[in-house]
Enzyme design. Structure first.
Site, PDB file in Angstrom:
ATOM      1  N   ARG A   8     -45.787 -20.515  -2.977  1.00 17.93           N
ATOM      2  CA  ARG A   8     -44.528 -20.141  -2.343  1.00 17.93           C
ATOM      3  C   ARG A   8     -44.327 -18.643  -2.544  1.00 17.93           C
ATOM      4  O   ARG A   8     -44.374 -18.146  -3.673  1.00 17.93           O
ATOM      5  CB  ARG A   8     -43.364 -20.887  -2.998  1.00 17.93           C
ATOM      6  CG  ARG A   8     -42.046 -20.454  -2.420  1.00 17.93           C
ATOM      7  CD  ARG A   8     -40.888 -21.080  -3.140  1.00 17.93           C
ATOM      8  NE  ARG A   8     -39.654 -20.721  -2.464  1.00 17.93           N
ATOM      9  CZ  ARG A   8     -38.481 -20.682  -3.060  1.00 17.93           C
ATOM     10  NH1 ARG A   8     -38.362 -20.988  -4.332  1.00 17.93           N
ATOM     11  NH2 ARG A   8     -37.417 -20.359  -2.380  1.00 17.93           N
ATOM     12  N   ARG A  65     -23.581 -17.052  -6.131  1.00 17.45           N
ATOM     13  CA  ARG A  65     -23.538 -15.907  -5.214  1.00 17.45           C
ATOM     14  C   ARG A  65     -22.307 -15.985  -4.315  1.00 17.45           C
ATOM     15  O   ARG A  65     -21.927 -17.075  -3.873  1.00 17.45           O
ATOM     16  CB  ARG A  65     -24.780 -15.869  -4.317  1.00 17.45           C
ATOM     17  CG  ARG A  65     -26.083 -15.701  -5.066  1.00 17.45           C
ATOM     18  CD  ARG A  65     -27.235 -15.494  -4.083  1.00 17.45           C
ATOM     19  NE  ARG A  65     -28.512 -15.632  -4.750  1.00 17.45           N
ATOM     20  CZ  ARG A  65     -29.434 -16.543  -4.435  1.00 17.45           C
ATOM     21  NH1 ARG A  65     -29.235 -17.390  -3.440  1.00 17.45           N
ATOM     22  NH2 ARG A  65     -30.562 -16.603  -5.096  1.00 17.45           N
ATOM     23  N   ASN A  67     -45.052 -22.511  -7.473  1.00 20.00           N
ATOM     24  CA  ASN A  67     -43.834 -21.750  -7.197  1.00 20.00           C
ATOM     25  C   ASN A  67     -43.562 -20.912  -8.452  1.00 20.00           C
ATOM     26  O   ASN A  67     -43.051 -21.432  -9.438  1.00 20.00           O
ATOM     27  CB  ASN A  67     -42.693 -22.730  -6.899  1.00 20.00           C
ATOM     28  CG  ASN A  67     -41.394 -22.031  -6.562  1.00 20.00           C
ATOM     29  OD1 ASN A  67     -41.289 -20.806  -6.676  1.00 20.00           O
ATOM     30  ND2 ASN A  67     -40.396 -22.792  -6.164  1.00 20.00           N
ATOM     31  N   GLU A  99     -39.791 -29.057  -0.072  1.00 19.31           N
ATOM     32  CA  GLU A  99     -40.512 -27.805   0.164  1.00 19.31           C
ATOM     33  C   GLU A  99     -41.952 -27.881  -0.312  1.00 19.31           C
ATOM     34  O   GLU A  99     -42.839 -27.302   0.305  1.00 19.31           O
ATOM     35  CB  GLU A  99     -39.760 -26.655  -0.528  1.00 19.31           C
ATOM     36  CG  GLU A  99     -38.469 -26.304   0.196  1.00 19.31           C
ATOM     37  CD  GLU A  99     -37.561 -25.387  -0.599  1.00 19.31           C
ATOM     38  OE1 GLU A  99     -37.029 -25.851  -1.635  1.00 19.31           O
ATOM     39  OE2 GLU A  99     -37.381 -24.235  -0.200  1.00 19.31           O
ATOM     40  N   HIS A 151     -35.207 -19.745   2.403  1.00 17.66           N
ATOM     41  CA  HIS A 151     -35.257 -21.218   2.450  1.00 17.66           C
ATOM     42  C   HIS A 151     -35.962 -21.700   3.728  1.00 17.66           C
ATOM     43  O   HIS A 151     -35.750 -22.830   4.175  1.00 17.66           O
ATOM     44  CB  HIS A 151     -33.841 -21.853   2.467  1.00 17.66           C
ATOM     45  CG  HIS A 151     -33.068 -21.724   1.199  1.00 17.66           C
ATOM     46  ND1 HIS A 151     -31.700 -21.557   1.209  1.00 17.66           N
ATOM     47  CD2 HIS A 151     -33.439 -21.756  -0.093  1.00 17.66           C
ATOM     48  CE1 HIS A 151     -31.257 -21.482  -0.032  1.00 17.66           C
ATOM     49  NE2 HIS A 151     -32.301 -21.597  -0.842  1.00 17.66           N
TER      50      HIS A 151
END
Ligand code: AMP
Length: 428
Positions: free
Chosen positions: A97, A247, A12, A390, A186
């Site tokens: 990823r 965010r 990743n 993940e 996601h």
């Protein structure tokens, strides 16, 4: 050891970091994991954790690591020191990823030059993420050009969204010219968690409708009907939707014109404001839910308001996705906040009894790394906590594809289950 290679390295790659895990897909176990951070700075750091039973202790390197090539070389050295080198014949593939796969990549994809070029073409819609992902891909391919390398896209799971959910109500020509639509992110986590929830309910993914709430530092909700995503809260970028750590989530787009006209801010400044200085951190100065809860318990009003705004947005999405799905079998919480913050789960579900939703205080308070149901027996709709994973999902998808290329068992273990459903860690 001889036989079919079963190890998968998951990478990743961020702009200044690389996270990695090495998994053995014969049983889904983890052999090693680690993180290189602050790449390109004087104070780079590599933290490596061997995970095999009886393996060596965690190790750390500090000092300048100049670029992604140097970072991966250092990772390879650490793995080799544990007898897990990248040159091992037991390494089956590397899974990367990749944040943005646009509309083109609806499935994990074996990487070749043409795939790299397409990921590159998507940089304008993912300017922060795709270039960093590409750095990792190019470096890993230079190191092992002979090895299958697979891109697993954060957006892929959401490509099943109908146009009614995926399109913004703006001029169609403008939208299409600039690839402006809702992609969602996601996806690897939403896919993994929705499937694991079906399993928890003793059903097949095709049989259940699930609302997945991935609440980490980034946060997103999705509505999954029979294993397929029909709506998700993130959009063109990960900014849309829920209130997140830093965010804003949903906001009237006119706020941005207003900030330009009235506050004299330019696009980059507004970008930083909404992505980095908003959400929980903007509301109360903290983005860690543990700290926010501690402050709420001490009577801090700003922290309490931030918590309430966070929960209010969450509740709105639960209601919206309930309506989108029509029938819901489970609402499932995952990622750092979703898995650990019982007060968030309790507050988000409170008052939704008419929808068949309730949380059992005792079950909700249990801390566990296992998938579990936290709703009372009588509730019509299950409320569940399912730790996301993940890396395992990327490894699984990568290995399945590698198996297909090699004409192998497609990543299916000896019992016919997708390999590695048994072990998990929290890492979203
Ligand atoms: P993630 O992005 O999934 O790694 O989630 C990171 C976030 O999870 C942190 O910023 C915290 O807000 C939250 N978190 C982690 N552990 C806990 C905990 N024990 N209680 C509440 N929130 C937590």
């Amino acid at each position: 050891m001889t036989g079919t290679p079963t190890r998968v390295l998951v990478l990743n790659s961020g702009s200044s970091s690389v996270k990695y895990q090495l998994l053995d897909m014969s049983d889904g176990s983890r052999l090693a994991q680690g993180l290189v951070e602050r790449i390109g700075e004087e104070t780079s750091r590599l933290a490596h954790t061997p995970l095999r039973a009886g393996g060596s202790a965690p190790r750390e390197r500090t000092g300048p690591i100049t670029d992604h090539a140097a970072a991966l070389k250092a990772v390879a050295e650490e793995l080799a020191a544990d007898g897990l080198g990248l040159d091992s014949p037991e390494l089956a593939a590397i899974g990367h990823r990749v944040v943005h796969g646009g509309l083109r990549f609806t499935e994990p994809t074996v990487i070749d030059e043409e795939v790299i070029a397409e990921i590159e073409r998507l940089v304008p819609v993912a300017p922060l993420h795709n270039p960093a992902n590409l750095l990792g891909i190019r470096t890993a391919r230079a190191m092992r050009p002979d090895l299958p390398q697979v891109a697993v896209f954060d957006t892929a799971f959401h490509t099943t969204m109908p146009e009614s959910a995926a399109r913004y109500a703006i001029d169609v020509e403008t939208a299409d010219a600039h690839r402006i639509r809702r992609y969602g992110f996601h996806g690897t986590s939403h896919a993994y968690v929705s499937r694991a929830t079906a399993k928890l309910l003793g059903k097949e993914p095709e049989e259940v409708n699930v609302i997945v709430l991935h609440l980490g530092n980034g946060a997103s909700a999705s509505a999954v009907r029979g294993g397929r995503c029909v709506d998700t809260s993130m959009g063109l970028t990960p900014l849309e939707g829920l209130v997140m750590g830093t965010r804003s989530g949903d906001i009237d787009p006119a706020v941005t014109f207003h900030l330009k006209r009235v506050a004299g801010m330019d696009a980059d400044e507004i970008d930083v404001l909404l992505n980095k200085k908003s959400g929980l951190v903007g509301l109360c100065g903290d983005n860690d839910m543990r700290e926010i809860r501690r402050r709420v318990d001490e009577g801090d009003e700003r922290a309490a308001l931030a918590f309430d705004i966070y929960v209010h947005r969450l509740k709105k999405y639960i209601g919206a996705y309930y309506a989108v799905l029509g029938r819901v079998d489970a609402v499932v919480f995952t990622a750092g906040v979703g898995e650990n913050a019982a007060p968030v789960r309790e507050a988000a579900i409170a008052g939704l009894e008419e929808l068949g939703l309730a949380v059992d205080a005792g079950l909700n308070a249990v801390r566990s790394g296992e998938p579990r149901i936290v709703s009372p027996e009588y509730a019509r709709v299950a409320v569940a906590v399912v730790p996301t994973d993940e890396e395992l999902e990327i490894a699984r998808q990568t290995f399945a594809l590698t198996g297909e290329i090699a004409g192998g068992d497609g990543g299916r273990g000896p019992d016919g289950n997708a390999a590695g459903e048994v072990t998990r860690t929290t890492n979203a």
